[in-house]
Write a protein that holds these residues in place. Sequence first.
Motif, mmCIF file in Angstrom:
data_model
loop_
_atom_site.group_PDB
_atom_site.id
_atom_site.type_symbol
_atom_site.label_atom_id
_atom_site.label_comp_id
_atom_site.label_asym_id
_atom_site.label_seq_id
_atom_site.Cartn_x
_atom_site.Cartn_y
_atom_site.Cartn_z
ATOM 1 N N THR A 181 0.795 -1.099 0.109
ATOM 2 C CA THR A 181 0.103 0.061 0.060
ATOM 3 C C THR A 181 0.988 1.072 -0.045
ATOM 4 O O THR A 181 2.057 1.143 -0.030
ATOM 5 N N ARG B 188 -7.862 7.830 -0.725
ATOM 6 C CA ARG B 188 -9.500 7.005 -0.681
ATOM 7 C C ARG B 188 -10.037 7.111 0.678
ATOM 8 O O ARG B 188 -11.202 6.793 0.620
ATOM 9 N N CYS C 202 -20.532 -0.100 13.995
ATOM 10 C CA CYS C 202 -19.955 1.256 13.880
ATOM 11 C C CYS C 202 -21.313 2.234 14.388
ATOM 12 O O CYS C 202 -20.963 3.327 14.768
ATOM 13 N N ARG D 237 -4.659 -5.754 2.768
ATOM 14 C CA ARG D 237 -4.344 -4.282 2.651
ATOM 15 C C ARG D 237 -5.980 -3.802 2.370
ATOM 16 O O ARG D 237 -5.790 -2.263 2.708
ATOM 17 N N MET E 241 -14.598 -7.039 4.125
ATOM 18 C CA MET E 241 -15.550 -5.934 3.764
ATOM 19 C C MET E 241 -15.670 -5.897 2.237
ATOM 20 O O MET E 241 -14.339 -5.951 1.433
ATOM 21 N N GLY F 144 -15.735 -3.169 0.059
ATOM 22 C CA GLY F 144 -15.577 -1.687 0.470
ATOM 23 C C GLY F 144 -16.332 -0.889 -0.483
ATOM 24 O O GLY F 144 -16.867 0.019 0.050
ATOM 25 N N ASN F 145 -16.501 -1.041 -2.045
ATOM 26 C CA ASN F 145 -17.005 -0.417 -2.595
ATOM 27 C C ASN F 145 -18.592 -0.384 -2.502
ATOM 28 O O ASN F 145 -19.335 0.718 -2.733
ATOM 29 N N ALA G 19 -15.483 7.007 9.382
ATOM 30 C CA ALA G 19 -14.852 5.663 8.460
ATOM 31 C C ALA G 19 -14.009 6.223 7.262
ATOM 32 O O ALA G 19 -13.075 5.581 7.071
ATOM 33 N N ASN G 20 -14.595 7.340 6.874
ATOM 34 C CA ASN G 20 -13.893 7.736 5.397
ATOM 35 C C ASN G 20 -14.219 9.257 5.129
ATOM 36 O O ASN G 20 -15.172 9.465 5.205
ATOM 37 N N PHE H 182 -23.298 4.713 10.433
ATOM 38 C CA PHE H 182 -23.401 3.636 9.584
ATOM 39 C C PHE H 182 -22.367 2.417 9.721
ATOM 40 O O PHE H 182 -21.305 2.859 9.733
HETATM 41 N N1 COA Z 1 -3.672 0.227 -1.088
HETATM 42 C C1 COA Z 1 -3.447 0.028 -2.300
HETATM 43 N N2 COA Z 1 -4.416 -0.291 -3.029
HETATM 44 C C2 COA Z 1 -5.504 -0.903 -2.727
HETATM 45 C C3 COA Z 1 -5.726 -0.933 -1.152
HETATM 46 C C4 COA Z 1 -4.666 -0.412 -0.108
HETATM 47 N N3 COA Z 1 -4.474 -0.236 0.964
HETATM 48 N N4 COA Z 1 -6.659 -1.592 -0.892
HETATM 49 C C5 COA Z 1 -7.405 -1.905 -2.020
HETATM 50 N N5 COA Z 1 -6.597 -1.536 -3.092
HETATM 51 C C6 COA Z 1 -6.682 -1.564 -4.412
HETATM 52 C C7 COA Z 1 -7.620 -2.871 -4.759
HETATM 53 O O1 COA Z 1 -6.979 -3.931 -4.987
HETATM 54 C C8 COA Z 1 -7.920 -2.339 -6.116
HETATM 55 O O2 COA Z 1 -7.065 -2.679 -6.925
HETATM 56 P P1 COA Z 1 -7.274 -3.116 -8.349
HETATM 57 O O3 COA Z 1 -8.252 -2.177 -9.208
HETATM 58 O O4 COA Z 1 -6.033 -3.542 -9.339
HETATM 59 O O5 COA Z 1 -8.107 -4.328 -8.339
HETATM 60 C C9 COA Z 1 -8.189 -0.856 -6.097
HETATM 61 O O6 COA Z 1 -7.164 -0.506 -4.952
HETATM 62 C C10 COA Z 1 -9.441 -0.275 -5.866
HETATM 63 O O7 COA Z 1 -9.970 -0.840 -4.998
HETATM 64 P P2 COA Z 1 -11.659 -0.392 -4.467
HETATM 65 O O8 COA Z 1 -12.026 -1.406 -3.369
HETATM 66 O O9 COA Z 1 -12.290 -0.277 -5.524
HETATM 67 O O10 COA Z 1 -11.179 0.994 -4.071
HETATM 68 P P3 COA Z 1 -12.197 2.283 -3.305
HETATM 69 O O11 COA Z 1 -12.079 3.447 -4.096
HETATM 70 O O12 COA Z 1 -13.479 1.684 -3.072
HETATM 71 O O13 COA Z 1 -11.460 2.421 -1.891
HETATM 72 C C11 COA Z 1 -12.300 1.697 0.397
HETATM 73 C C12 COA Z 1 -11.787 1.283 -1.032
HETATM 74 C C13 COA Z 1 -12.114 0.678 1.348
HETATM 75 C C14 COA Z 1 -11.424 3.032 0.847
HETATM 76 C C15 COA Z 1 -13.691 2.511 0.196
HETATM 77 O O14 COA Z 1 -14.487 1.624 -0.342
HETATM 78 C C16 COA Z 1 -14.517 2.534 1.354
HETATM 79 O O15 COA Z 1 -14.043 3.239 2.003
HETATM 80 N N6 COA Z 1 -15.381 1.924 1.561
HETATM 81 C C17 COA Z 1 -16.294 2.125 2.887
HETATM 82 C C18 COA Z 1 -15.619 1.645 3.852
HETATM 83 C C19 COA Z 1 -16.254 1.840 5.160
HETATM 84 O O16 COA Z 1 -16.527 3.082 5.328
HETATM 85 N N7 COA Z 1 -16.440 0.899 5.873
HETATM 86 C C20 COA Z 1 -16.952 1.128 7.205
HETATM 87 C C21 COA Z 1 -18.131 1.340 7.261
HETATM 88 S S1 COA Z 1 -18.652 1.310 8.821
#
Ligand code: COA
Length: 322
Positions: free
Chosen positions: A29, A37, A113, A152, A212, A214-215, A251-252, A309
């Motif tokens: 990462t 992100r 959460c 990650r 999770m 995530g998306n 969370a984000n 949430f």
């Molecule tokens: N470092 C680098 N790359 C990472 C990574 C990390 N820590 N985690 C994931 N990736 C990669 C993925 O493997 C993917 O690679 P690929 O395109 O080659 O397959 C790429 O980044 C995009 O992954 P994606 O999951 O689509 O990213 P995203 O933009 O949705 O961001 C989160 C991921 C988790 C940050 C985002 O979805 C999120 O915040 N979700 C909500 C989380 C949350 O709030 N949860 C708790 C609710 S209480």
Amino acid sequence: MIYSKITGTGSYLPEKVLTNKDLEKLVDTSDKWIQERTGIKERHVAAEGETTCDLALHASRRAIEMSGISNADIDMVILATTTADKIFPGTACLLQKKLDVHGCPAFDVQAVCTGFVYALSIADKFIRAGETQCALVVGSETLSRILDWNDRSTCVLFGDGAGAVVLEAAAEPGIMSTHLHADGSYEHLLHVPHGISIGYEQLKAGEAYVYMEGNAVFKMAVNTLGQIVDEALEANRIGKSDIDWLVPHQANSRIIEATARKLKMSLERVVVTVAQHGNTSAASIPLALDVAVRDGRIKKGQTLMLEAFGSGFTWGSALLKF
Ligand code: COA
């Protein structure tokens, strides 16, 4: 009419700080990816042997001190957590013991959460019913214990910490409304796949870690939080401009910004601690609240919207005059 009012806040973060740079050494990462992100720069991680109850105790003592009550005044302890110290008794009972409080109800709330909002709502109902005068409401988590530090997609998101409030009976609000929701059909999108009723074997095999999508969670969170905000405003017949501070679950930063846009609030009126705390689950709202109370941003008499949430899915809000 009896209402409930927050008379003290407190929080605690473990000493050890894990930065994004530290995580670069553990998984594939980068500081840039995590910040872009999620908005997270660092998170705190409990020391070996430091438990959810230990964190809760520090936060509770600070909230009690601010409120000016003595421990003996507490007649209810509710602790929201996903990471209980023991299978039983509840961590609230362990905290009650450490505070030398005896006899009053003490129980845990598991709504991940959204746990603190659930706990606050329950305490408010007991106080309004005249059964409780002074509740200690805590959110405390050691999420680091249920993370797969090789994954990650999850290990960069969470942190440990605790926040607490003292909620007392009052002649005026206080808490104006709470709204709680859940829909268990989304369980598979954000969960720890194994628990104790499935048996120790899976736990021993290391399958009890946060999973999770995530998306999908991200999209649901943004849509749902917008609806929560409307629901609370309509129930209280107030407008967006009547809210002084949004204190969201952390969370984000992109989810927080989307909710602020929905409320037409500038980010200057939103308490954002996710950069320093990461997602501390049930602890995140009381932690953020305490930070903004102690640094002087949140003042007596102001109107606050708390919203969360989380896994379940669960979601909810609390609107209150501080
Ligand atoms: N470092 C680098 N790359 C990472 C990574 C990390 N820590 N985690 C994931 N990736 C990669 C993925 O493997 C993917 O690679 P690929 O395109 O080659 O397959 C790429 O980044 C995009 O992954 P994606 O999951 O689509 O990213 P995203 O933009 O949705 O961001 C989160 C991921 C988790 C940050 C985002 O979805 C999120 O915040 N979700 C909500 C989380 C949350 O709030 N949860 C708790 C609710 S209480």
